[in-house]
Design a protein around this motif. Sequence first.
Motif, PDB file in Angstrom:
ATOM      1  N   ARG A 231       1.239 -43.212 -38.891  1.00  0.00           N
ATOM      2  CA  ARG A 231       2.320 -42.308 -39.277  1.00  0.00           C
ATOM      3  C   ARG A 231       1.772 -41.040 -39.919  1.00  0.00           C
ATOM      4  N   SER A 232       0.898 -41.211 -40.911  1.00  0.00           N
ATOM      5  CA  SER A 232       0.448 -40.002 -41.609  1.00  0.00           C
ATOM      6  C   SER A 232      -0.471 -39.171 -40.723  1.00  0.00           C
ATOM      7  N   SER A 233      -1.260 -39.818 -39.878  1.00  0.00           N
ATOM      8  CA  SER A 233      -2.143 -39.031 -39.016  1.00  0.00           C
ATOM      9  C   SER A 233      -1.329 -38.289 -37.950  1.00  0.00           C
ATOM     10  N   MET A 234      -0.272 -38.920 -37.496  1.00  0.00           N
ATOM     11  CA  MET A 234       0.629 -38.298 -36.522  1.00  0.00           C
ATOM     12  C   MET A 234       1.338 -37.094 -37.156  1.00  0.00           C
ATOM     13  N   LEU A 235       1.793 -37.266 -38.401  1.00  0.00           N
ATOM     14  CA  LEU A 235       2.477 -36.169 -39.098  1.00  0.00           C
ATOM     15  C   LEU A 235       1.531 -34.986 -39.265  1.00  0.00           C
ATOM     16  N   GLU A 236       0.276 -35.307 -39.581  1.00  0.00           N
ATOM     17  CA  GLU A 236      -0.693 -34.243 -39.770  1.00  0.00           C
ATOM     18  C   GLU A 236      -0.912 -33.475 -38.461  1.00  0.00           C
ATOM     19  N   GLU A 237      -1.045 -34.242 -37.372  1.00  0.00           N
ATOM     20  CA  GLU A 237      -1.283 -33.598 -36.080  1.00  0.00           C
ATOM     21  C   GLU A 237      -0.090 -32.734 -35.665  1.00  0.00           C
ATOM     22  N   LEU A 238       1.120 -33.244 -35.929  1.00  0.00           N
ATOM     23  CA  LEU A 238       2.326 -32.518 -35.512  1.00  0.00           C
ATOM     24  C   LEU A 238       2.440 -31.174 -36.212  1.00  0.00           C
ATOM     25  N   ASN A 239       1.783 -31.041 -37.370  1.00  0.00           N
ATOM     26  CA  ASN A 239       1.840 -29.782 -38.121  1.00  0.00           C
ATOM     27  C   ASN A 239       0.795 -28.778 -37.653  1.00  0.00           C
ATOM     28  N   LYS A 240      -0.053 -29.185 -36.711  1.00  0.00           N
ATOM     29  CA  LYS A 240      -1.162 -28.307 -36.352  1.00  0.00           C
ATOM     30  C   LYS A 240      -0.715 -27.206 -35.395  1.00  0.00           C
ATOM     31  N   GLU A 241      -1.564 -26.187 -35.308  1.00  0.00           N
ATOM     32  CA  GLU A 241      -1.157 -25.000 -34.568  1.00  0.00           C
ATOM     33  C   GLU A 241      -1.098 -25.223 -33.063  1.00  0.00           C
ATOM     34  N   TYR A 242      -1.938 -26.130 -32.563  1.00  0.00           N
ATOM     35  CA  TYR A 242      -1.902 -26.322 -31.109  1.00  0.00           C
ATOM     36  C   TYR A 242      -0.553 -26.858 -30.650  1.00  0.00           C
ATOM     37  N   VAL A 243       0.114 -27.589 -31.533  1.00  0.00           N
ATOM     38  CA  VAL A 243       1.451 -28.094 -31.191  1.00  0.00           C
ATOM     39  C   VAL A 243       2.423 -26.932 -31.091  1.00  0.00           C
ATOM     40  N   GLY A 250       6.388 -23.505 -23.894  1.00  0.00           N
ATOM     41  CA  GLY A 250       7.420 -24.240 -23.179  1.00  0.00           C
ATOM     42  C   GLY A 250       6.999 -25.590 -22.627  1.00  0.00           C
ATOM     43  N   VAL A 251       5.946 -26.166 -23.167  1.00  0.00           N
ATOM     44  CA  VAL A 251       5.553 -27.513 -22.723  1.00  0.00           C
ATOM     45  C   VAL A 251       6.603 -28.509 -23.223  1.00  0.00           C
ATOM     46  N   GLU A 252       6.936 -29.440 -22.369  1.00  0.00           N
ATOM     47  CA  GLU A 252       7.935 -30.443 -22.748  1.00  0.00           C
ATOM     48  C   GLU A 252       7.488 -31.220 -23.986  1.00  0.00           C
ATOM     49  N   GLU A 253       8.412 -31.530 -24.882  1.00  0.00           N
ATOM     50  CA  GLU A 253       8.083 -32.221 -26.125  1.00  0.00           C
ATOM     51  C   GLU A 253       7.414 -33.574 -25.839  1.00  0.00           C
ATOM     52  N   LYS A 254       7.911 -34.255 -24.796  1.00  0.00           N
ATOM     53  CA  LYS A 254       7.356 -35.569 -24.466  1.00  0.00           C
ATOM     54  C   LYS A 254       5.873 -35.464 -24.104  1.00  0.00           C
ATOM     55  N   VAL A 255       5.562 -34.422 -23.344  1.00  0.00           N
ATOM     56  CA  VAL A 255       4.168 -34.218 -22.927  1.00  0.00           C
ATOM     57  C   VAL A 255       3.309 -33.889 -24.144  1.00  0.00           C
ATOM     58  N   ILE A 256       3.841 -33.038 -25.024  1.00  0.00           N
ATOM     59  CA  ILE A 256       3.078 -32.671 -26.227  1.00  0.00           C
ATOM     60  C   ILE A 256       2.736 -33.926 -27.022  1.00  0.00           C
ATOM     61  N   ILE A 257       3.763 -34.756 -27.234  1.00  0.00           N
ATOM     62  CA  ILE A 257       3.552 -35.939 -28.067  1.00  0.00           C
ATOM     63  C   ILE A 257       2.621 -36.940 -27.394  1.00  0.00           C
ATOM     64  N   ASN A 258       2.898 -37.257 -26.136  1.00  0.00           N
ATOM     65  CA  ASN A 258       2.112 -38.308 -25.502  1.00  0.00           C
ATOM     66  C   ASN A 258       0.717 -37.863 -25.105  1.00  0.00           C
ATOM     67  N   LYS A 259       0.604 -36.625 -24.616  1.00  0.00           N
ATOM     68  CA  LYS A 259      -0.698 -36.201 -24.094  1.00  0.00           C
ATOM     69  C   LYS A 259      -1.606 -35.656 -25.180  1.00  0.00           C
ATOM     70  N   HIS A 260      -1.026 -34.916 -26.122  1.00  0.00           N
ATOM     71  CA  HIS A 260      -1.888 -34.236 -27.100  1.00  0.00           C
ATOM     72  C   HIS A 260      -1.892 -34.924 -28.461  1.00  0.00           C
ATOM     73  N   VAL A 261      -0.708 -35.009 -29.045  1.00  0.00           N
ATOM     74  CA  VAL A 261      -0.633 -35.450 -30.434  1.00  0.00           C
ATOM     75  C   VAL A 261      -1.082 -36.899 -30.596  1.00  0.00           C
ATOM     76  N   THR A 262      -0.540 -37.805 -29.781  1.00  0.00           N
ATOM     77  CA  THR A 262      -0.860 -39.223 -29.938  1.00  0.00           C
ATOM     78  C   THR A 262      -2.360 -39.462 -29.818  1.00  0.00           C
ATOM     79  N   ARG A 263      -2.970 -38.824 -28.839  1.00  0.00           N
ATOM     80  CA  ARG A 263      -4.410 -39.041 -28.634  1.00  0.00           C
ATOM     81  C   ARG A 263      -5.212 -38.651 -29.851  1.00  0.00           C
ATOM     82  N   ASN A 264      -4.898 -37.493 -30.400  1.00  0.00           N
ATOM     83  CA  ASN A 264      -5.631 -37.049 -31.588  1.00  0.00           C
ATOM     84  C   ASN A 264      -5.301 -37.909 -32.800  1.00  0.00           C
TER      85      ASN A 264
END
Lengths: 344, 310
Positions: A231-243, A250-264
């Motif tokens: 949870r906390s690592s996900m919150l941290e990633e979601l605040n980052k500039e690449y998001v 205009g990248v779909e939110e689902k793609v952002i979360i599953n492809k980028h944020v979750t992995r990091n």
Amino acid sequence: MGSLATYIARRLLLMIPTLLGVSILIFAISMVFTPEQRAALYVTSPKAASKIYQIIKKYGLDRPAHEQYFTWLSNVLRGNLGYSKSMNIPVIRAFTDLWPTSVEIAIYAAPLIVLVGVKLGKISAIYRDRLPDHIARVLAIVGWSLPTFWSAIILLAIFYGWLGWFPPGRLGPDAEAIVRSSQWVTYTGLYTIDSLLNGNLFVFVDALRHLFLPVLNLVIVGNAGIMRVMRSSMLEELNKEYVLAARSKGVEEKVIINKHVTRNALIPVVTMAGVLVAGLMTGLVITETVFELKGLGYWAAHAAEQLDIPAVLAFALFTGVVFVIANLIVDILYAYIDPRVRLQ
Amino acid sequence: MSVSEVKKVPLSERIWYKELRFMAKRVRESPLSLAGLAIIFFYVVIAILAPYLAPPRPGRDPFEIPRYGYTITPSPPSPEHPFGLTQGQYDLFYGCIWGTVTAFRVGLLGVSGSILIGVTVGAIAGYFGGKIDEVLMRIVDIVYAIPGLILAMAFVLALGQSLDNVIIALMLVGWATYARLTRAGVLQVKQEDYVEAARAIGSPHRRILLRHILPNSIFPVFVVATLDIGSMVLTASALSFLGIGAPLGYADWGQLIALSRNWLIGTPQNPFEYWYTYTYPGLFIFTFVLGWNLLGDAFRDILDPTLRRR
């Protein structure tokens, strides 16, 4: 990759003092006991155990502590861990006999704990401060607060006592008879794997049926730690500039979360593996006891109750070694995933 | 400049005051931690009122659960015994009420002992650094390597079975966390100008540590302590459940559940015939620990520097 190799070598070297330290701690605990009690740490048969004074002389149990430590350590390194009176076999035999039961539970429980923890942590972070977050957090805290033995008892009372679906033990009487017959070939000692290799689906289903509640119990009490870190690592990633960048183009939110944020976000979860292993071993002691699964944890619990000193000390030593090795693997994995670590 | 001329820091500027205000704010904002606080308050009341809720027999140790017969089969709840009698006819209500006192004793003593050892070790390691630090932190790593419950099992075995030894074992296992926390805090504060100043005027190490460094770095220790009380009680109850904690008949929740182990399966007519034997003591442990963990969940953010004061 040269730097990774040196990193591994350095970590391996660092492991040795910790392992030696763990052995010294266990030895120090053993020194509280009298030489007569400690004699059981050196013998491998009940017959030898009756000649206590010869053992004390032979292994120098009345000598200074540091001398005894080296005798003890060389014995341990040769696989002589003493005689377990609660099992009536040498300690090392107990390990070789009992490991499949514990490993079989662990190989199902560990991935499920991670999966559930990661999933809950992810939901919790995405819906921060909204209903799903609250539910996920309450679930984690409830699991964290449940006494492992009590949740096991409640599960047994409902699913075995009342519904009769999931009995305790490793196998039912019918499957037990098959496993003990001469046609059965033991490959690993893990019934869910051996049954498939033997082509016997009945044993496979029966073994799963017996594994269900213990594994469920471990998942309920064990996922909170992973959930929190995720949870906390996900919150941290979601605040980052690449998001922000991805969202603005205009990248779909689902793609952002599953492809980028979750992995990091998963990277810090890797470091939880050591904690997970420690939690699993503690959980196994209690879960195996309640569900009457005769594995290493069951043995350790019964040994403690019957003052079986060699067994408890050997089990503690074993868990320490497993923890150190697990952390070594985690560190290497971490250095592999995140090259920055190697530079430190 | 004489010491008396040193300007006192106003109360509202002090680190303790600010941290406490921040904590109070977190608790007020979070309904979950308010619930936790309510649960803890409830248990404090039970512990204080224990002599009235379940009056001990005159001349007997109040922690000795009264027995009403020697029959093995548990007896269901009745007006005299609201929670029923467990295996061997121990009174469940009495055991649960006085078990609350035991839980507070185990949790508070276990945690304060751990803090005492851990803060001492961590402060010495962080302040003096070098070889001392290296050696002490290796010892911490070693204690960390063996899972708490299993190491506590070994300690209790070596010390002998009793509740006091369970508490000692919990201290011997639990201090490592506080040593790491304190060391980290000390390392941070050590660099501050006021520590440098104290050293310059020739203050002894003890005074620098106790008066200047620790008060400014110990706060996280108390935050973690709240989180730790619940887990200490869980470990202690697990030891009792396994039969190596509190002796038979002692008012302890884990022990009461151990007595219910043979009664999970009811009769064919009623599968939950003996529900009271495991339900009541289990609910006491669970909610007690839940209360501390709910409260602690709000504090957790305080320790997380990335989430601080946003």
